[in-house]
Enzyme design. Structure first.
Site, PDB file in Angstrom:
ATOM      1  N   SER A 164       0.831  -1.215   0.000  1.00 15.70           N
ATOM      2  CA  SER A 164       0.000   0.000   0.000  1.00 15.70           C
ATOM      3  C   SER A 164       0.863   1.261   0.000  1.00 15.70           C
ATOM      4  CB  SER A 164      -0.879   0.003   1.252  1.00 15.70           C
ATOM      5  OG  SER A 164      -1.463   1.263   1.437  1.00 15.70           O
ATOM      6  N   SER A 217      -0.300   3.965   1.414  1.00 15.98           N
ATOM      7  CA  SER A 217      -0.710   4.786   2.555  1.00 15.98           C
ATOM      8  C   SER A 217       0.397   4.935   3.614  1.00 15.98           C
ATOM      9  CB  SER A 217      -2.011   4.282   3.171  1.00 15.98           C
ATOM     10  OG  SER A 217      -1.880   2.975   3.667  1.00 15.98           O
ATOM     11  N   THR A 258      -8.901  -1.745   5.509  1.00 18.31           N
ATOM     12  CA  THR A 258      -9.111  -1.888   4.076  1.00 18.31           C
ATOM     13  C   THR A 258      -9.549  -3.301   3.724  1.00 18.31           C
ATOM     14  OG1 THR A 258      -8.133  -1.415   1.914  1.00 18.31           O
ATOM     15  CG2 THR A 258      -6.635  -2.242   3.568  1.00 18.31           C
ATOM     16  N   LYS A 268     -13.679  -3.999   5.821  1.00 16.85           N
ATOM     17  CA  LYS A 268     -14.424  -2.759   6.063  1.00 16.85           C
ATOM     18  C   LYS A 268     -15.820  -3.011   6.643  1.00 16.85           C
ATOM     19  CE  LYS A 268     -12.041  -0.004   2.594  1.00 16.85           C
ATOM     20  NZ  LYS A 268     -12.086   0.718   1.332  1.00 16.85           N
ATOM     21  N   ASN A 290     -13.775   2.450   7.303  1.00 15.16           N
ATOM     22  CA  ASN A 290     -12.370   2.333   6.853  1.00 15.16           C
ATOM     23  C   ASN A 290     -11.395   3.001   7.808  1.00 15.16           C
ATOM     24  OD1 ASN A 290     -12.836   5.053   6.233  1.00 15.16           O
ATOM     25  ND2 ASN A 290     -11.301   4.990   4.616  1.00 15.16           N
ATOM     26  N   GLY A 301     -18.932  -3.708  -8.720  1.00 12.52           N
ATOM     27  CA  GLY A 301     -18.565  -4.129  -7.366  1.00 12.52           C
ATOM     28  C   GLY A 301     -19.629  -3.727  -6.372  1.00 12.52           C
ATOM     29  N   GLY A 355     -17.198  -3.316   0.351  1.00 17.25           N
ATOM     30  CA  GLY A 355     -17.092  -2.192   1.273  1.00 17.25           C
ATOM     31  C   GLY A 355     -16.807  -0.881   0.562  1.00 17.25           C
ATOM     32  N   ALA A 356     -15.912  -0.880  -0.402  1.00 19.51           N
ATOM     33  CA  ALA A 356     -15.577   0.358  -1.104  1.00 19.51           C
ATOM     34  C   ALA A 356     -16.763   0.812  -1.955  1.00 19.51           C
ATOM     35  CB  ALA A 356     -14.345   0.142  -1.983  1.00 19.51           C
ATOM     36  N   TYR A 361      -5.133   2.146  -7.290  1.00 19.13           N
ATOM     37  CA  TYR A 361      -4.063   3.073  -7.708  1.00 19.13           C
ATOM     38  C   TYR A 361      -2.753   2.340  -7.925  1.00 19.13           C
ATOM     39  CZ  TYR A 361      -2.886   2.686  -2.789  1.00 19.13           C
ATOM     40  OH  TYR A 361      -2.567   2.180  -1.555  1.00 19.13           O
TER      41      TYR A 361
HETATM   42  P1  ATR Z   1     -13.586  -3.591  -0.613  1.00 23.28           P
HETATM   43  O1  ATR Z   1     -13.605  -3.147   0.800  1.00 23.28           O
HETATM   44  O2  ATR Z   1     -12.352  -3.184  -1.341  1.00 23.28           O
HETATM   45  O3  ATR Z   1     -14.787  -3.200  -1.390  1.00 23.28           O
HETATM   46  P2  ATR Z   1     -14.720  -6.218  -0.373  1.00 23.28           P
HETATM   47  O4  ATR Z   1     -15.751  -5.677   0.547  1.00 23.28           O
HETATM   48  O5  ATR Z   1     -14.085  -7.532  -0.060  1.00 23.28           O
HETATM   49  O6  ATR Z   1     -13.529  -5.198  -0.553  1.00 23.28           O
HETATM   50  O7  ATR Z   1     -15.351  -6.272  -1.844  1.00 23.28           O
HETATM   51  C1  ATR Z   1     -14.661  -6.785  -2.903  1.00 23.28           C
HETATM   52  C2  ATR Z   1     -15.458  -6.546  -4.185  1.00 23.28           C
HETATM   53  O8  ATR Z   1     -14.660  -7.061  -5.259  1.00 23.28           O
HETATM   54  C3  ATR Z   1     -16.773  -7.296  -4.242  1.00 23.28           C
HETATM   55  O9  ATR Z   1     -17.663  -6.578  -5.059  1.00 23.28           O
HETATM   56  C4  ATR Z   1     -16.363  -8.616  -4.895  1.00 23.28           C
HETATM   57  O10 ATR Z   1     -17.415  -9.294  -5.556  1.00 23.28           O
HETATM   58  P3  ATR Z   1     -18.345 -10.335  -4.712  1.00 23.28           P
HETATM   59  O11 ATR Z   1     -19.256  -9.499  -3.905  1.00 23.28           O
HETATM   60  O12 ATR Z   1     -19.048 -11.108  -5.774  1.00 23.28           O
HETATM   61  O13 ATR Z   1     -17.407 -11.165  -3.896  1.00 23.28           O
HETATM   62  C5  ATR Z   1     -15.397  -8.094  -5.927  1.00 23.28           C
HETATM   63  N1  ATR Z   1     -14.460  -9.127  -6.356  1.00 23.28           N
HETATM   64  C6  ATR Z   1     -13.398  -9.585  -5.681  1.00 23.28           C
HETATM   65  N2  ATR Z   1     -12.745 -10.511  -6.412  1.00 23.28           N
HETATM   66  C7  ATR Z   1     -13.417 -10.629  -7.587  1.00 23.28           C
HETATM   67  C8  ATR Z   1     -13.239 -11.406  -8.781  1.00 23.28           C
HETATM   68  N3  ATR Z   1     -12.215 -12.245  -8.886  1.00 23.28           N
HETATM   69  N4  ATR Z   1     -14.118 -11.234  -9.784  1.00 23.28           N
HETATM   70  C9  ATR Z   1     -15.141 -10.364  -9.679  1.00 23.28           C
HETATM   71  N5  ATR Z   1     -15.368  -9.601  -8.587  1.00 23.28           N
HETATM   72  C10 ATR Z   1     -14.525  -9.731  -7.563  1.00 23.28           C
END
Ligand code: ATR
Length: 510
Positions: A249, A251, A294, A298, A319, A360, A363-364, A451
Site C-alpha cells: 500500500s 498509505s 481496508t 471494512k 475504513n 462491485g 465495502g468500497a 491506484y
Molecule cells: P472492498 O472493501 O475493497 O470493497 P470487499 O468488501 O471484499 O472489498 O469487496 C470486494 C469486491 O470485489 C466485491 O464486489 C467482490 O465481488 P463479490 O461481492 O461477488 O465477492 C469483488 N471481487 C473480488 N474478487 C473478484 C473477482 N475475482 N471477480 C469479480 N469480482 C470480484
C-alpha cells in the site's frame, strides 16, 4: 531507538561490500550472512570487518533456522572458528558480534569471543510457529552473562501476533532481539523499538539481493517510509488492517510522511491480518491509537466497534477507527475522499443527470454508491454476487445486474460514468479486467479505485478507447488527510495533496 542492521546476502564478498557501500550511511551495522556466500568464499571472511568499516555480525545460518547453509555442523564450526581466529588488538578488525544458535556450544569459541570482545548473540529461530515452550527457550537464551538473546519465531495468525507482542511486554528490560517472522510478524520489523529490540534487521532488496529472512524490509523503506531512525518506544502507533497484499500500500508513505512534516511522533504500520477481530487483538496488544481498515475488513469490523459515525451506520462500511477510553470508534473517510476526487475529475459540483455504472458491491462500493446517490446520479450496480448488487442497489434506488454480457444493454444505458471498485486488477489481487465484455465508446468517464498499478488493464483499455480516466490515488490522499484529522486533529499537512488530476472529463461538464 533500535540500531539498523543490514543482513548481507551476496554470493560473493565483493557483492556484499558493494551492497554495504550503497547503504553505508543508512545502517548502523551489518550482518555477514556467510551461508549465502559461494562455498569457496565461506572460509575467506576473516578480514571482512576491516573491509566493512562498520560493526559486523558473523552468522552462518542453517536452513532449518531460516538460512541456506546445508553443510554439516563440522564445516560450520570450522567456518566460524576461522572467521574469529587471529583476533587483533584493534577491535574494529574483529567481528563485533557472532550469532550462535542455542544448540551451538563450543567453549573454545565462546572463550575466544569473550577474550577478544566479540559479543555473542544467542539465537533461537522457529520458521513454523511460536513454540509452546517460549518461556523456557527465552530463559535459556538469557542465561549466559553478556549475551544478547535473539528470538525469531513465526506467528501463524493475527491472534498469535497479539500474544507474541503481549508476551514481549512482560519481559524485564535488557539488551535483546525479538522478531516475528513472515506475513503476520511483519509489524514487529517496524516496531523493533517498541519490542525493546537492540537491532532491527533489514535486507538489501533494492540492490537486487535476496531477503535474508521472511518479512525483511529494505533500509531505504525502513528509513524513508517507516522513520526507523526516529521511532522510539514512546512513538505512537497507527495501523493499517487488511489482507496480506497490504504491505504494497502507498498509505504508509503518505501517513508517515505527514507525521514527519507535522512533527508528530507517530508511525503508521501495516498489519497483514486474517480477520478483523484478530487485527484488533494485534493492534490492542501494540497499543495503537488508530487504524485504517481496508480490503476485506471494512464490513467485518463494524460489529466489533463500540461506536460508529452516522456514515458508517448508513452505508455499512468502516475504513477508519480510533481508540477511545473504552473501545474503538469507527468512521468512513472513503465517502468524502471519493466524492472530492470524483467531482474534481469530472469538474462538477454535483452529478444530477449523470447515469453511472458501479462495478462491485463490497465495502468500497458502498461508499461509492452513497456518493452517487447523494449527488443526484442515477445508477446501475454490477457485481459477481448478484445478491450483494441487489441489496446495495435497492438501498439507493439503483438498478443491478451481473458482471457479464447479460448486463450489456443496461451498461450501455448507464455509461456516462463507469466506476470500478472491485479488487480485480489490483497488484497482488485477482488479475484481469472485470468489464472485458464491454467495448468503451470513448465518451465514458472512467474511474478505477485501484491506484496500484497506476493503470489497471481495465483503465488502460478505457484510456486506449479515448475515455477520460482517473485512478484511486487522489481518493487515497483525500481520505487519508481526513484520517489524519480524526487521529491527531489539526490541519493535515501538504503531504496529502495529490498530484493535479488528469484533464477533466469533457462530456460530463455541467
Ligand atoms: P472492498 O472493501 O475493497 O470493497 P470487499 O468488501 O471484499 O472489498 O469487496 C470486494 C469486491 O470485489 C466485491 O464486489 C467482490 O465481488 P463479490 O461481492 O461477488 O465477492 C469483488 N471481487 C473480488 N474478487 C473478484 C473477482 N475475482 N471477480 C469479480 N469480482 C470480484
Amino acid at each position: 531507538m533500535s540500531a539498523i542492521c543490514l543482513s548481507l546476502t551476496g554470493k560473493t564478498i565483493a557483492e556484499d561490500l558493494a551492497a554495504l557501500e550503497r547503504y553505508r550511511d543508512k545502517v548502523d551495522l551489518v550482518e555477514l550472512r556467510v551461508d549465502w556466500l559461494n562455498p569457496e568464499e565461506q572460509f575467506l571472511v576473516r578480514n571482512f570487518p576491516s573491509l566493512a568499516g562498520l560493526p559486523v555480525i558473523l552468522t552462518v545460518r542453517r536452513r532449518s533456522d531460516c538460512g541456506v547453509f546445508d553443510e554439516g555442523e563440522g564445516v560450520r564450526l570450522v567456518i566460524i572458528a576461522k572467521a574469529l581466529s587471529y583476533a587483533r588488538s584493534d577491535n574494529r578488525a574483529n567481528f563485533a558480534y557472532v550469532d550462535l544458535e542455542d544448540d551451538f556450544h563450543v567453549p573454545a569459541i565462546e572463550d575466544t569471543c569473550r577474550i577478544f570482545g566479540t559479543r555473542i548473540i544467542r539465537s533461537h529461530h522457529d520458521p513454523d510457529r511460536i513454540p509452546a515452550s517460549i518461556d523456557r527457550i527465552w530463559g535459556d537464551l538469557c542465561q549466559e552473562p553478556g549475551v544478547i538473546p535473539k528470538l525469531a519465531v513465526t506467528p501463524r495468525s493475527s491472534a498469535e501476533l497479539a500474544s507474541l507482542i503481549t508476551w514481549t511486554k512482560t519481559l524485564a528490560p535488557r539488551e535483546r532481539i525479538i522478531v516475528g517472522m513472515g506475513d503476520f510478524g511483519y509489524p514487529t520489523r517496524i516496531m523493533a523499538a517498541h519490542l525493546g529490540s537492540t537491532f532491527s534487521y533489514s535486507s538489501p532488496l533494492q540492490a537486487g539481493m535476496p531477503m535474508a529472512a521472511p518479512g525483511h524490509l529494505d533500509p531505504d523503506n525502513f528509513i524513508s517510509i517507516y522513520r526507523e531512525k526516529e521511532v522510539t518506544r514512546k512513538t505512537a502507533i497507527y495501523a493499517l488492517a487488511g489482507g496480506r497484499s497490504i504491505t504494497g500500500s502507498r498509505s504508509p508513505a503518505l501517513h508517515n510522511g505527514a507525521f514527519r512534516s507535522a512533527g508528530i511522533d507517530a508511525v503508521y504500520i501495516p498489519f497483514p491480518s486474517d480477520s478483523a477481530a484478530g487485527f484488533l487483538a494485534a493492534i490492542e496488544a501494540s497499543g495503537a491509537r488508530g487504524a485504517a481498515v481496508t480490503v476485506p475488513y471494512k464490513e467485518e469490523i463494524i460489529p466489533l466497534l463500540e461506536s460508529a459515525s452516522s456514515d458508517v451506520e448508513v452505508i455499512g462500511a468502516c475504513n477508519t477507527i480510533k481508540r477511545t477510553a473504552t473501545g474503538w470508534e469507527g468512521f468512513n473517510t472513503d465517502i468524502n475522499g471519493f466524492e472530492r476526487s470524483l467531482l474534481e475529475f469530472l469538474g462538477r459540483q454535483r452529478l444530477d443527470g449523470v447515469r453511472a455504472t458501479l462495478v462491485g458491491a463490497g465495502g468500497a462500493a458502498k461508499a461509492v454508491a452513497a456518493v452517487l446517490s447523494r449527488n443526484g446520479a442515477s445508477g446501475l450496480i454490477l457485481n459477481r454476487s448478484i445478491a450483494k448488487a441487489r441489496s446495495l442497489a435497492q438501498k439507493h434506488g439503483f438498478l443491478w445486474g451481473p458482471v457479464d454480457d447479460r448486463s450489456l444493454d443496461l451498461i450501455t444505458e448507464y455509461s456516462d460514468l463507469i466506476i470500478q471498485s472491485t479488487s480485480v486488477g489490483m497488484a497482488g489481487g485477482s488479475p484481469g479486467d472485470p468489464l472485458e465484455w464491454y467495448d468503451f465508446n470513448g465518451r465514458e468517464a472512467v474511474f478505477d479505485l485501484i491506484y496500484k498499478p497506476e493503470r489497471t488493464q481495465f483503465l488502460e483499455r478505457a484510456a486506449r478507447s479515448g475515455c477520460r480516466v482517473c485512478n484511486g490515488y487522489a481518493m487515497l490522499c483525500y481520505q487519508a488527510a481526513e484520517q489524519f484529522r480524526i487521529w491527531v486533529g489539526g490541519q493535515p499537512p501538504a503531504d496529502y495533496d495529490p498530484p493535479q488530476p488528469e484533464a477533466q472529463a469533457p462530456g460530463l461538464k455541467e
